[in-house]
Design a protein around this motif. Structure first.
Motif, PDB file in Angstrom:
ATOM      1  N   ALA A 285       0.818  -1.216   0.000  1.00  0.00           N
ATOM      2  CA  ALA A 285       0.000   0.000   0.000  1.00  0.00           C
ATOM      3  C   ALA A 285       0.853   1.269   0.000  1.00  0.00           C
ATOM      4  O   ALA A 285       0.322   2.370  -0.135  1.00  0.00           O
ATOM      5  N   GLY A 286       2.171   1.104   0.174  1.00  0.00           N
ATOM      6  CA  GLY A 286       3.054   2.265   0.202  1.00  0.00           C
ATOM      7  C   GLY A 286       3.141   2.926   1.553  1.00  0.00           C
ATOM      8  O   GLY A 286       3.663   4.036   1.675  1.00  0.00           O
ATOM      9  N   PHE A 287       2.654   2.241   2.598  1.00  0.00           N
ATOM     10  CA  PHE A 287       2.632   2.840   3.933  1.00  0.00           C
ATOM     11  C   PHE A 287       3.968   2.708   4.656  1.00  0.00           C
ATOM     12  O   PHE A 287       4.287   3.528   5.517  1.00  0.00           O
ATOM     13  N   ILE A 288       4.733   1.648   4.373  1.00  0.00           N
ATOM     14  CA  ILE A 288       6.019   1.432   5.047  1.00  0.00           C
ATOM     15  C   ILE A 288       7.053   0.989   4.023  1.00  0.00           C
ATOM     16  O   ILE A 288       6.722   0.614   2.900  1.00  0.00           O
ATOM     17  N   GLU A 289       8.326   1.034   4.445  1.00  0.00           N
ATOM     18  CA  GLU A 289       9.411   0.532   3.629  1.00  0.00           C
ATOM     19  C   GLU A 289       9.584  -0.964   3.880  1.00  0.00           C
ATOM     20  O   GLU A 289       9.202  -1.477   4.923  1.00  0.00           O
ATOM     21  N   ASN A 290      10.204  -1.647   2.932  1.00  0.00           N
ATOM     22  CA  ASN A 290      10.356  -3.097   3.035  1.00  0.00           C
ATOM     23  C   ASN A 290      11.762  -3.522   3.432  1.00  0.00           C
ATOM     24  O   ASN A 290      12.037  -4.694   3.578  1.00  0.00           O
ATOM     25  N   TRP A 291      12.670  -2.573   3.614  1.00  0.00           N
ATOM     26  CA  TRP A 291      14.067  -2.935   3.817  1.00  0.00           C
ATOM     27  C   TRP A 291      14.635  -2.372   5.111  1.00  0.00           C
ATOM     28  O   TRP A 291      15.812  -2.061   5.202  1.00  0.00           O
ATOM     29  N   GLY A 292      13.814  -2.173   6.113  1.00  0.00           N
ATOM     30  CA  GLY A 292      14.309  -1.728   7.403  1.00  0.00           C
ATOM     31  C   GLY A 292      14.766  -0.281   7.421  1.00  0.00           C
ATOM     32  O   GLY A 292      15.574   0.104   8.268  1.00  0.00           O
ATOM     33  N   ARG A 293      14.253   0.548   6.479  1.00  0.00           N
ATOM     34  CA  ARG A 293      14.688   1.949   6.394  1.00  0.00           C
ATOM     35  C   ARG A 293      13.720   2.907   7.076  1.00  0.00           C
ATOM     36  O   ARG A 293      13.929   4.114   7.051  1.00  0.00           O
ATOM     37  N   GLY A 294      12.660   2.376   7.687  1.00  0.00           N
ATOM     38  CA  GLY A 294      11.638   3.252   8.257  1.00  0.00           C
ATOM     39  C   GLY A 294      12.167   4.184   9.327  1.00  0.00           C
ATOM     40  O   GLY A 294      11.904   5.391   9.319  1.00  0.00           O
ATOM     41  N   TYR A 295      12.961   3.640  10.272  1.00  0.00           N
ATOM     42  CA  TYR A 295      13.466   4.473  11.364  1.00  0.00           C
ATOM     43  C   TYR A 295      14.481   5.490  10.855  1.00  0.00           C
ATOM     44  O   TYR A 295      14.555   6.609  11.358  1.00  0.00           O
ATOM     45  N   GLU A 296      15.247   5.092   9.844  1.00  0.00           N
ATOM     46  CA  GLU A 296      16.197   6.031   9.250  1.00  0.00           C
ATOM     47  C   GLU A 296      15.460   7.193   8.592  1.00  0.00           C
ATOM     48  O   GLU A 296      15.877   8.349   8.686  1.00  0.00           O
ATOM     49  N   LYS A 297      14.329   6.894   7.936  1.00  0.00           N
ATOM     50  CA  LYS A 297      13.516   7.952   7.322  1.00  0.00           C
ATOM     51  C   LYS A 297      12.947   8.893   8.379  1.00  0.00           C
ATOM     52  O   LYS A 297      12.869  10.107   8.170  1.00  0.00           O
ATOM     53  N   ILE A 298      12.526   8.328   9.518  1.00  0.00           N
ATOM     54  CA  ILE A 298      12.012   9.160  10.609  1.00  0.00           C
ATOM     55  C   ILE A 298      13.102  10.119  11.078  1.00  0.00           C
ATOM     56  O   ILE A 298      12.872  11.327  11.239  1.00  0.00           O
ATOM     57  N   LYS A 299      14.282   9.596  11.304  1.00  0.00           N
ATOM     58  CA  LYS A 299      15.416  10.409  11.750  1.00  0.00           C
ATOM     59  C   LYS A 299      15.695  11.535  10.764  1.00  0.00           C
ATOM     60  O   LYS A 299      15.834  12.713  11.150  1.00  0.00           O
ATOM     61  N   ASN A 300      15.743  11.209   9.477  1.00  0.00           N
ATOM     62  CA  ASN A 300      16.046  12.215   8.462  1.00  0.00           C
ATOM     63  C   ASN A 300      14.971  13.289   8.391  1.00  0.00           C
ATOM     64  O   ASN A 300      15.277  14.480   8.216  1.00  0.00           O
ATOM     65  N   ALA A 301      13.704  12.888   8.530  1.00  0.00           N
ATOM     66  CA  ALA A 301      12.600  13.856   8.442  1.00  0.00           C
ATOM     67  C   ALA A 301      12.676  14.885   9.564  1.00  0.00           C
ATOM     68  O   ALA A 301      12.459  16.082   9.339  1.00  0.00           O
ATOM     69  N   PHE A 302      12.978  14.447  10.773  1.00  0.00           N
ATOM     70  CA  PHE A 302      13.079  15.377  11.895  1.00  0.00           C
ATOM     71  C   PHE A 302      14.314  16.266  11.747  1.00  0.00           C
ATOM     72  O   PHE A 302      14.260  17.469  12.036  1.00  0.00           O
ATOM     73  N   GLU A 303      15.416  15.675  11.318  1.00  0.00           N
ATOM     74  CA  GLU A 303      16.634  16.466  11.165  1.00  0.00           C
ATOM     75  C   GLU A 303      16.487  17.520  10.084  1.00  0.00           C
ATOM     76  O   GLU A 303      17.007  18.637  10.210  1.00  0.00           O
ATOM     77  N   GLN A 304      15.785  17.211   9.012  1.00  0.00           N
ATOM     78  CA  GLN A 304      15.585  18.177   7.931  1.00  0.00           C
ATOM     79  C   GLN A 304      14.795  19.398   8.395  1.00  0.00           C
ATOM     80  O   GLN A 304      14.936  20.482   7.835  1.00  0.00           O
ATOM     81  N   GLU A 305      13.963  19.222   9.406  1.00  0.00           N
ATOM     82  CA  GLU A 305      13.187  20.351   9.932  1.00  0.00           C
ATOM     83  C   GLU A 305      13.787  20.882  11.230  1.00  0.00           C
ATOM     84  O   GLU A 305      13.127  21.634  11.958  1.00  0.00           O
ATOM     85  N   SER A 306      15.031  20.475  11.504  1.00  0.00           N
ATOM     86  CA  SER A 306      15.775  20.942  12.690  1.00  0.00           C
ATOM     87  C   SER A 306      14.998  20.677  13.978  1.00  0.00           C
ATOM     88  O   SER A 306      14.969  21.510  14.894  1.00  0.00           O
ATOM     89  N   LEU A 307      14.378  19.524  14.042  1.00  0.00           N
ATOM     90  CA  LEU A 307      13.631  19.108  15.235  1.00  0.00           C
ATOM     91  C   LEU A 307      14.355  17.949  15.906  1.00  0.00           C
ATOM     92  O   LEU A 307      15.087  17.189  15.271  1.00  0.00           O
ATOM     93  N   GLN A 308      14.127  17.815  17.203  1.00  0.00           N
ATOM     94  CA  GLN A 308      14.753  16.745  17.976  1.00  0.00           C
ATOM     95  C   GLN A 308      14.256  15.387  17.493  1.00  0.00           C
ATOM     96  O   GLN A 308      13.050  15.171  17.352  1.00  0.00           O
ATOM     97  N   VAL A 309      15.171  14.475  17.224  1.00  0.00           N
ATOM     98  CA  VAL A 309      14.809  13.148  16.727  1.00  0.00           C
ATOM     99  C   VAL A 309      14.142  12.343  17.843  1.00  0.00           C
ATOM    100  O   VAL A 309      14.609  12.353  18.986  1.00  0.00           O
ATOM    101  N   PRO A 310      13.043  11.654  17.552  1.00  0.00           N
ATOM    102  CA  PRO A 310      12.382  10.835  18.577  1.00  0.00           C
ATOM    103  C   PRO A 310      13.326   9.757  19.111  1.00  0.00           C
ATOM    104  O   PRO A 310      14.256   9.319  18.423  1.00  0.00           O
ATOM    105  N   THR A 311      13.070   9.347  20.335  1.00  0.00           N
ATOM    106  CA  THR A 311      13.835   8.260  20.935  1.00  0.00           C
ATOM    107  C   THR A 311      12.967   7.009  20.988  1.00  0.00           C
ATOM    108  O   THR A 311      11.734   7.098  21.090  1.00  0.00           O
TER     109      THR A 311
END
Length: 470
Positions: A325-351
């Protein structure tokens, strides 16, 4: 340095046979005997004894024979015990172990059950529900999935014309005998709680403490629709969306990067242990806690979580459908994408951490806190009043026109009067003109809103005004 595949022991002890089980159940590895924790070769005096006796001890305790060799450096002999990964579960004296990062974990309870199912290439959602039929499946939810999967280019356009049973068979959600898996019922079931009482997503807005629950929502729907419904609920009731303009276009992005938030919500749904309790999201003034039951797979650690890693979904069939459905990645990259999204907006990365038998994601509400400070600390009080009003509206199940009229009255109040809800100088004719409804329709709606205690008339018909009841 010790790692996922390397362990150092200064001297041998038979209790270290557990490492053979741990490495065999993970990626394989090597135990070096005669090297201290600092990685310095100190040597052993009984290298030949270990070479001759360790294989026998290993096969008696674990059922497998490791490769043992003697190494020599600077005149110091030390022993290397090489263990290959096994495609079958390997126990040590009746107990199961798993190498995770640089630690050895004994597997118990649900962790052991999950491990044994993975080793047999099955997951909980693959199990069959013999009493379920296609009548328990919601066709609209299946079509909802198909539309997203085609848009994500992970299904062919021809899928739009395929029947529900054919689609479910292609997704491996129906066995050869036509019986439905739990995944089919969770993803597309008309009433998923008939088969799993914990299949819900609960959101609560909290004040000063856990006891200060202001309002909450319990979202129960087919899992394929759950991410969208959760996001809609958060946008309408829990999170702020500061207004900004790009040219003439008005944009209201959520205070938290929406794609990253959606990824975290999808991860909680896909990786949840459905034999346990419901997903919980607690929204506080300064942060959000998102918790789902079910710990990380043994192969995943807090150190490698935010990097690209192998995907180990707890519910493989559910994860596959979310991927298509395009909701998640298939290669374990989901958390990396979360990290990048927060960093791109200069926000604290979730723990992310493992607590209370589950995974807890903590998201800081930096933009909300900044708005609160900017407004002199009043935003929380305004939000609480609006939250209570929205809660009443949702329970009354008003029509869209009724909601539009009410929101127009509320939003037309002076900024200084918002907390009181004042809406003076509004007439039925003016409201009718602004929201494109007839005067009689607006009059009927105003009467309904007044009868439901959402608005009240203050003063006379000529000189008075309408007020929102908070």
């Amino acid at each position: 340095m010790e790692s996922q595949t390397i362990e150092y022991k200064q001297q041998w002890d038979d209790k270290y046979l557990a490492y053979i089980s741990g490495f065999a159940n993970a990626q394989g590895g090597t135990v070096y005997v005669g090297i201290n924790d600092a990685g310095e070769i100190v040597g052993v005096n009984n290298a030949k004894y270990l070479l001759e006796n360790l294989p026998n001890k290993a096969i008696q305790a674990t059922g497998i024979i490791p490769d043992v060799e003697i190494l020599n450096e600077d005149g110091k002999e030390y022993v290397a015990i090489h263990i290959k990964p096994s495609d079958q579960p390997v126990s040590c004296n009746g107990k199961y172990y798993m190498r995770s990062g640089s630690t050895l974990q004994e597997l118990n309870g649900t962790a052991l059950t999950d491990f044994l199912m993975r080793q047999s290439h099955t997951t909980w959602d693959m199990h069959i529900e013999p009493n379920a039929t296609l009548d328990d499946i919601d066709p609209e939810s299946v079509r909802y999935f198909v539309n997203f999967a085609i848009e994500a280019k992970r299904l062919n356009e021809s899928a739009r014309h395929e029947g529900v049973e054919h689609i479910l068979r292609n997704l491996k959600l129906v066995n050869k005998q036509g019986q439905l898996t739990f995944a089919a019922l969770m993803l597309f079931g008309k009433d998923i709680e008939d088969y799993c009482l914990s299949a819900s997503f609960r959101i609560g807005r909290f004040g000063a403490s856990q006891a200060d629950l202001i309002f909450d929502d319990n979202i129960v729907c087919p899992l394929i629709r759950m991410p969208e419904k959760v996001i809609q609920t958060l946008r309408s009731r829990y999170l702020v969306a500061p207004i900004k303009y790009e040219g003439l276009h008005r944009i209201e992005p959520l205070e938290i990067p929406e794609d990253a938030l959606r990824e975290m919500i999808c991860n909680a749904i896909v990786h949840k242990d459905y034999r346990n309790t419901f997903i919980q999201m607690r929204v506080w003034d300064d942060h959000i806690d998102l918790w789902n039951s079910g710990t990380f797979p043994p192969e995943i650690t807090s150190e490698n979580l935010m990097t690209t890693h192998e995907s180990h979904p707890r519910n493989e069939l559910i994860a596959k459908v979310f991927y298509l459905a395009g909701f998640i990645e298939n290669w374990g990259r989901g958390y990396e994408k979360i990290k990048n999204a927060f960093e791109q907006e200069s926000l604290q990365v979730p723990t992310f951490e493992q607590v209370r038998g589950g995974v807890l994601a903590t998201i800081q509400r930096e933009r909300f806190v900044a708005l609160n400070i900017q407004n002199g600390g009043e935003i929380t009080m305004v939000d609480r009043i609006n939250d209570r009003i929205n809660d009443r509206i949702n329970k009354m199940q008003l029509t869209q026109n009724q909601i539009n009229v009410f929101n127009f009255i509320r939003d037309s109040a002076k900024d200084s009067d918002r907390i009181k809800g004042g809406a003076d100088r509004l007439t039925v004719g003016y409201i009718s003109e602004q929201i494109k409804l007839s005067v009689p329709t607006v009059q009927r709606i105003m009467k309904v809103l007044e009868q439901n205690g959402l608005i009240r008339r203050v003063g006379s018909k000529k000189t008075g005004y309408w007020q929102v009841v908070d």
